[in-house]
Design a protein around this motif. Structure first.
Motif, PDB file in Angstrom:
ATOM      1  N   GLY A 122     -23.531  14.132 -20.916  1.00 42.36           N
ATOM      2  CA  GLY A 122     -22.910  15.593 -21.296  1.00 42.36           C
ATOM      3  C   GLY A 122     -22.338  15.425 -22.594  1.00 42.36           C
ATOM      4  O   GLY A 122     -23.245  15.318 -23.613  1.00 42.36           O
ATOM      5  N   ALA A 123     -21.153  15.721 -22.791  1.00 41.60           N
ATOM      6  CA  ALA A 123     -20.469  15.809 -23.900  1.00 41.60           C
ATOM      7  C   ALA A 123     -20.474  14.424 -24.730  1.00 41.60           C
ATOM      8  O   ALA A 123     -20.432  14.404 -25.929  1.00 41.60           O
ATOM      9  CB  ALA A 123     -19.028  16.355 -24.020  1.00 41.60           C
ATOM     10  N   ALA A 124     -20.427  13.385 -23.912  1.00 41.44           N
ATOM     11  CA  ALA A 124     -21.067  12.252 -24.477  1.00 41.44           C
ATOM     12  C   ALA A 124     -20.139  11.483 -25.729  1.00 41.44           C
ATOM     13  O   ALA A 124     -20.881  11.319 -26.529  1.00 41.44           O
ATOM     14  CB  ALA A 124     -22.419  12.024 -24.520  1.00 41.44           C
ATOM     15  N   HIS A 125     -18.724  11.619 -25.696  1.00 42.53           N
ATOM     16  CA  HIS A 125     -18.340  11.295 -27.024  1.00 42.53           C
ATOM     17  C   HIS A 125     -17.979   9.610 -27.095  1.00 42.53           C
ATOM     18  O   HIS A 125     -17.689   9.257 -28.255  1.00 42.53           O
ATOM     19  CB  HIS A 125     -16.794  11.951 -27.009  1.00 42.53           C
ATOM     20  CG  HIS A 125     -16.937  13.487 -27.111  1.00 42.53           C
ATOM     21  ND1 HIS A 125     -15.804  14.343 -27.376  1.00 42.53           N
ATOM     22  CD2 HIS A 125     -17.958  14.388 -27.517  1.00 42.53           C
ATOM     23  CE1 HIS A 125     -16.159  15.670 -27.519  1.00 42.53           C
ATOM     24  NE2 HIS A 125     -17.579  15.469 -27.305  1.00 42.53           N
ATOM     25  N   LEU A 126     -18.173   9.028 -25.874  1.00 40.49           N
ATOM     26  CA  LEU A 126     -17.668   7.558 -25.924  1.00 40.49           C
ATOM     27  C   LEU A 126     -18.238   6.903 -27.097  1.00 40.49           C
ATOM     28  O   LEU A 126     -17.581   6.248 -28.035  1.00 40.49           O
ATOM     29  CB  LEU A 126     -17.931   7.086 -24.527  1.00 40.49           C
ATOM     30  CG  LEU A 126     -17.456   5.536 -24.564  1.00 40.49           C
ATOM     31  CD1 LEU A 126     -15.941   5.320 -24.554  1.00 40.49           C
ATOM     32  CD2 LEU A 126     -17.905   4.817 -23.244  1.00 40.49           C
ATOM     33  N   PRO A 127     -19.623   6.760 -27.266  1.00 42.24           N
ATOM     34  CA  PRO A 127     -20.221   5.802 -28.361  1.00 42.24           C
ATOM     35  C   PRO A 127     -19.547   6.339 -30.035  1.00 42.24           C
ATOM     36  O   PRO A 127     -19.486   5.415 -30.588  1.00 42.24           O
ATOM     37  CB  PRO A 127     -21.499   6.105 -28.055  1.00 42.24           C
ATOM     38  CG  PRO A 127     -21.863   6.712 -26.601  1.00 42.24           C
ATOM     39  CD  PRO A 127     -20.856   7.363 -26.532  1.00 42.24           C
ATOM     40  N   GLY A 128     -19.767   7.585 -29.945  1.00 44.71           N
ATOM     41  CA  GLY A 128     -19.283   7.764 -31.137  1.00 44.71           C
ATOM     42  C   GLY A 128     -17.859   7.503 -31.728  1.00 44.71           C
ATOM     43  O   GLY A 128     -17.592   7.046 -32.626  1.00 44.71           O
ATOM     44  N   MET A 129     -16.893   7.782 -30.694  1.00 45.24           N
ATOM     45  CA  MET A 129     -15.505   7.553 -30.938  1.00 45.24           C
ATOM     46  C   MET A 129     -15.246   6.026 -31.203  1.00 45.24           C
ATOM     47  O   MET A 129     -14.533   5.495 -31.746  1.00 45.24           O
ATOM     48  CB  MET A 129     -14.618   8.193 -29.716  1.00 45.24           C
ATOM     49  CG  MET A 129     -14.284   9.487 -29.833  1.00 45.24           C
ATOM     50  SD  MET A 129     -13.998  10.115 -31.573  1.00 45.24           S
ATOM     51  CE  MET A 129     -12.516   9.196 -31.638  1.00 45.24           C
TER      52      MET A 129
END
Lengths: 574, 574
Positions: B469-476
């Motif tokens: 989904g919004a999938a922020h984990l890798p980038g953060m």
């Protein structure tokens, strides 16, 4: 740790470095050398005997003081060793191998019998015969002494029929010296491999093979060695290791370390040149680059201790020999210059042999520089090579090995260059060497195949591939190399890079491509830096610094916006 | 290369390893030791004098044979050194520093004056005073001898007021021995840093600092050292290096190498414990792990040669001391066991000191194992540690350092686990240690911050992050670590992973995420292997082998299809 005493015939630099290894293992050593306790090895060994390693009496004296005999030079009295061995004195490598290697012609006959690939060779007993062989082998060909040759001494290049008399004279053919001829091997590089042969607890043979090195000779003396050898394919390296191992297997129960010198030909085939039954100049790099060095490995093999691991602990290593310069026994500034220079080179291992007096061309010491990659070792050793030739010649010195960039940047078309250049800019900022080229999966499939399959062997660590539209380049390259491949989807006119992105990222299971954002080649460069820093704290620190700087840039913008307000800020950025 | 002779007070193992370094540089050495030429250093040095390093006469004799004096033990006659120095004999480190360090109380006063953070300390002259200090410092506290202490000898823990008389008695307070007290430092780890202080060509001071090591003591004797220290943040490491460097700066023109031992407290602050003005046990790892080892660095500093580079050439290194076991002077099997075991450990450097006779607790040798990461060094040294404690105790032995996996696999939710497990399966196949956890950018932002910012310090080399989904984990996570981050877009129910893919891959310039195909965590695992293999030929070879096996699998399918036809093939696969 081991209470035995090892007797070594010869007390030169190889013996000296063997003594250091013996000390670490708690093994005692006694060396037999004409210089006795003032020989390089005698200076540091527990015991020494002054005398010739040709003198049977002295060899027997050595045996009486030791539990086992070995050697650091093959030009010894092998007969005396054989007699001792027959009486039950342990000698390793076995005396028959020493004898075989002393006679270069017999050595070749033996290896040929064991199907080791060699340049053609023939015994020669007269000038007339030499002419006949010249007809057969063609010119140039090599005339060689069967006995006592080393460092190019005892070899003569016969460039044509007219030069036969001079060569025959030079090597003592007239005086009855035993000679033989070798067909010229049109090699593109000289390679060398150290092979250790020992035994396990149940006295079964065990073997270990060190990595392949590229060796460069100067005036027939080993000048430099580089490992891993840049420009030699994995297949060629494996072939060289197999030939070296097969050759040593032919020596039956002989134990110890063996230096195997080989020729790599243009067609990728490898011919064996010669074998040394002892530590060898081309194995010096193992002191800094491998877990167990060739000297300790030799002792382990000879003593029947477990053999050590041979793999590289570092990404690359380059060695340069320091030879005596000048015409006086005093150490001239020119002889010392490379050593003094090496004091300022990071990761340079300096080895001075402690020889009494300097002779022109004599091996006085060596320097090994290790690096994260062979390219970085090459780069770091450059000033030392300059110093070898003296400041005056500094412009002419060339590193005698191919260098290799760490990152390959490739793109399907020159229209991708305005995008892909951003990766190059990042790598320049981080000081990482790269190559940049156009490789099209669809228009130059053969070149793409060649590029991808040779990249690792050429020393490349990471590939950045950019492509647009059907964008097959990153995935095809990833399918042909074990290296990490970063894919940059170049923005296309028809679908704004959606096509490029999906073509690059949606790889099947088994072959990953590290995909970055559409058109974001700068991030591809930064990802390459992060990959190189995965196990390199120094590089990782540089990345952390970069990220801190980026934060500062945004910080400044934030403060400005808060101070001047949004109207002024926008007006200012116009 | 250098024609000078260095005189060394003391001829133990530190002197011996200093002699090896001197040989490499072409420097001669003469050692003064009660055992003379049979001392560990005397066995290998060019010259030796039998006598006490407390004996002024013998020290003058040493000076008469040498160009410069140094030491490998600080408990020497500093007065004699000072007198020689005043007469113009070069002595390094300067005698005033040796004197200062001999008196642990004065050392502390000096360091306090230079604002080096220390545990609180006070001079104590009577038992009564000690009670008063106990009230002030609280218990436990450390009672220490001002003079002559080493390896925990001369220290006593005062656990409460009742134990004061015994401690006072034990350290000789009654007999008038000079003592002082230190407030207990509630450290979570002990750290150490080697600092070199030399001069450049214009005699300006230059300094170099080695990496931080985590040291573990056993019975107050150094047992193991690990570098880089797992579980110590970059900031804490930099603080330890700064404190060590500041402390050595306070010694004016003194040159040489200095071992600085420190305490790391729970709050991240660092206190200096003590300083040795010479090579130190906690610097032995530099022999295998750094370009220039502590012994060569000491000689370079003392002789005014350029200081060498201090960075790690390998990913990690762990050292273990081998102490004498048993109650007889014979070398027992138990003393030898770790050394014999180390012969079978890859990348183990074995160092036997050649001491005559074995004494329980005496340092007989050491072993350093290097690795691609600190975790791999730890893993490899495990059997050696077992051997130290004897086979009987093998179940109880614990590696005295935190280990660290190479890869961190994290995901936003346990619903991602069925996808993400494929990365773990690949890493298991390649034998790469990993950790696996749930870290949600949105639901556990603080924990995500902590995970990402400490990953590199904990020894992680690559992070694989999966999210949907919004999938922020890798980038953060990528924004908070300099490590390479691989993003796995997990297939979402609403948009089939299109949302996850774009959230992960479309990172802004500056922070890259290596994105793989939707749901393809196996490829993330394989990409991690390629990244670890970027500069590791062994790992790269494993990947090449994997790719060859994959090709064989497809090959088999192809042959089957060609043999049985498409109808049978499809019927068979149902």
């Amino acid at each position: 740790m081991d209470t035995r005493t090892v007797g070594c015939l010869g007390g030169g630099q190889l013996g000296r470095m063997m003594v250091y290894a013996a000390h670490r293992l708690g093994v005692r050593m006694c060396v037999l050398d004409p210089l006795g306790e003032s020989s390089p090895a005698g200076q540091v060994s527990e015991l020494s005997i002054k005398g010739s390693f040709q003198d049977a009496e002295k060899i027997r004296e050595l045996a009486s003081k030791c539990d086992i005999l070995t050697l650091e030079v093959e030009h010894v009295n092998a007969q005396a060793l054989e007699e001792l061995h027959l009486k039950g004195v342990p000698v390793q490598p076995l005396p028959f191998v020493v004898k075989l290697i002393q006679d270069k012609y017999d050595q070749k006959v033996h290896l040929q019998k064991h199907r080791i690939p060699l340049p053609d060779f023939l015994k020669v007993d007269s000038e007339a015969e030499l002419h006949e062989i010249g007809e057969k082998f063609g010119y140039p060909m090599m005339l060689k002494s069967r006995f006592g040759a080393y460092d190019g001494k005892g070899n003569a290049v016969v460039s044509d029929a007219a030069s036969i008399p001079a060569a025959w004279e030079k090597l003592g053919g007239k005086a009855g010296k035993k000679l033989y001829v070798e067909k010229w091997a049109p090699f593109k590089m000289e390679l060398a491999v150290m092979v250790a042969r020992g035994v396990d607890e149940t006295m079964n043979v065990t073997m270990r093979t060190y990595p392949v090195v590229h060796t460069v000779q100067r005036d027939s003396v080993c000048f430099t060695c580089l490992t891993p050898p840049v420009g030699v394919t994995q297949k060629e390296q494996e072939l060289a290791q197999k030939i070296a191992t097969d050759a040593i297997k032919s020596f039956g129960d002989a134990r110890g370390i063996f230096g195997v010198e080989m020729f790599l030909l243009d067609d990728g085939s490898v011919l064996l040149n010669e074998i040394a039954p002892r530590p060898h100049n081309t194995g010096h790099y193992t002191m800094e680059a491998c877990g167990v060095d060739q000297f300790e490995q030799h002792l382990r093999a000879v003593l029947g201790l477990p053999l050590g691991d041979c793999h590289l602990r570092v990404g690359g290593a380059m060695m340069v020999n320091i030879l005596g310069q000048g015409s006086t026994p005093e150490l001239t500034a020119q002889t010392m210059a490379p050593l003094r220079c090496a004091l300022r080179v990071p990761d340079a291992g300096i080895h001075w042999y402690g020889k009494d007096g300097c002779v022109k061309g004599r091996k006085m010491g060596h320097i090994t520089v290790t690096g994260f990659t062979p390219a970085s070792a090459l780069e770091q050793i450059r000033p030392v090579l300059k110093a070898v030739d003296g400041e005056g010649n500094s412009s002419s010195i060339e590193v005698p090995h191919k260098s290799s960039p760490s990152v390959g940047i490739i793109m399907g078309s020159d229209s991708d260059l305005p995008t892909m250049k951003d990766a190059a800019v990042v790598l320049d900022d981080f000081g990482i060497p790269y190559e940049i080229s156009i490789v099209s999966a669809h228009r130059t499939p053969e070149y793409m195949y060649e590029y991808a399959t040779t990249a690792a062997d050429r020393g490349i660590n990471v590939i950045i591939a950019g492509a647009g539209g059907a964008a097959h380049l990153p995935g095809m390259v990833a399918a042909l190399t074990p290296l990490p491949v970063i894919g940059v989807p170049v923005k296309s006119s028809a679908l704004s890079g959606n096509d490029s992105l999906l073509s690059i990222v949606q790889m099947p299971k088994g072959i990953p491509v590290a995909t970055v954002a559409i058109g974001n080649a700068a991030n591809a460069g930064l990802l390459a830096v992060r990959i190189l820093g995965a196990a390199n704290p120094g590089m990782r620190q540089k990345m952390a610094q970069f990220m801190a700087n980026e934060a500062t840039t945004v910080e400044k913008k934030r403060r400005k916006l808060e101070q001047v307000g949004w109207q002024a800020y926008l007006a200012d950025s116009k």
